[in-house]
Design a protein around this motif. Structure first.
Motif, mmCIF file in Angstrom:
data_model
loop_
_atom_site.group_PDB
_atom_site.id
_atom_site.type_symbol
_atom_site.label_atom_id
_atom_site.label_comp_id
_atom_site.label_asym_id
_atom_site.label_seq_id
_atom_site.Cartn_x
_atom_site.Cartn_y
_atom_site.Cartn_z
ATOM 1 N N THR A 6 44.489 42.982 33.380
ATOM 2 C CA THR A 6 43.432 42.647 34.336
ATOM 3 C C THR A 6 43.420 41.157 34.640
ATOM 4 O O THR A 6 43.880 40.340 33.864
ATOM 5 C CB THR A 6 42.043 43.032 33.784
ATOM 6 N N ARG A 7 42.881 40.834 35.778
ATOM 7 C CA ARG A 7 42.746 39.428 36.156
ATOM 8 C C ARG A 7 41.513 38.842 35.477
ATOM 9 O O ARG A 7 40.652 39.569 34.992
ATOM 10 C CB ARG A 7 42.649 39.287 37.661
ATOM 11 N N ASP A 8 41.426 37.521 35.449
ATOM 12 C CA ASP A 8 40.273 36.855 34.852
ATOM 13 C C ASP A 8 39.011 37.248 35.619
ATOM 14 O O ASP A 8 38.993 37.256 36.846
ATOM 15 C CB ASP A 8 40.443 35.340 34.890
ATOM 16 N N GLY A 9 37.960 37.568 34.894
ATOM 17 C CA GLY A 9 36.681 37.905 35.512
ATOM 18 C C GLY A 9 36.529 39.378 35.866
ATOM 19 O O GLY A 9 35.480 39.781 36.372
ATOM 20 N N ALA A 10 37.535 40.196 35.614
ATOM 21 C CA ALA A 10 37.454 41.612 35.979
ATOM 22 C C ALA A 10 36.357 42.335 35.199
ATOM 23 O O ALA A 10 35.671 43.199 35.752
ATOM 24 C CB ALA A 10 38.794 42.298 35.769
#
Length: 88
Positions: A6-10
């Motif tokens: 996942t990307r940061d902040g997901a």
């Protein structure tokens, strides 16, 4: 924080989306318009204090409690983050 695929902040996005969904659902249940003087289920008079406190009320306290008990609701499961929702 490392999230694997996942990307940061997901994770925060999932939390925010779940909160927004819950708020939208709660708002959709709010009554609108003028309150009824008599309950639509049992014809008992609805007290004036209840009619003033909740706009658009249609049920007496007992019938409203019975209706809320019957409703299943979301069950507290975050469907956005569940494995099943990701597989579809």
């Amino acid at each position: 924080m490392a999230g694997g695929w996942t990307r940061d902040g997901a994770v925060q996005d999932q939390i925010d989306a779940s909160v927004e969904d819950a708020v939208a659902e709660a708002r959709s249940r709010l009554g609108r318009g003028e309150s009824a003087e008599f309950c639509e289920e049992c014809d008992c008079p609805i007290p004036e204090a209840r009619r003033k406190a909740i706009s658009g009320v249609r049920l007496c306290v007992n019938c409203q409690a019975a209706l809320e008990k019957q409703e299943t609701g979301s069950g507290g499961i975050n469907r956005r983050g569940s494995k099943d929702s990701q597989l579809r």
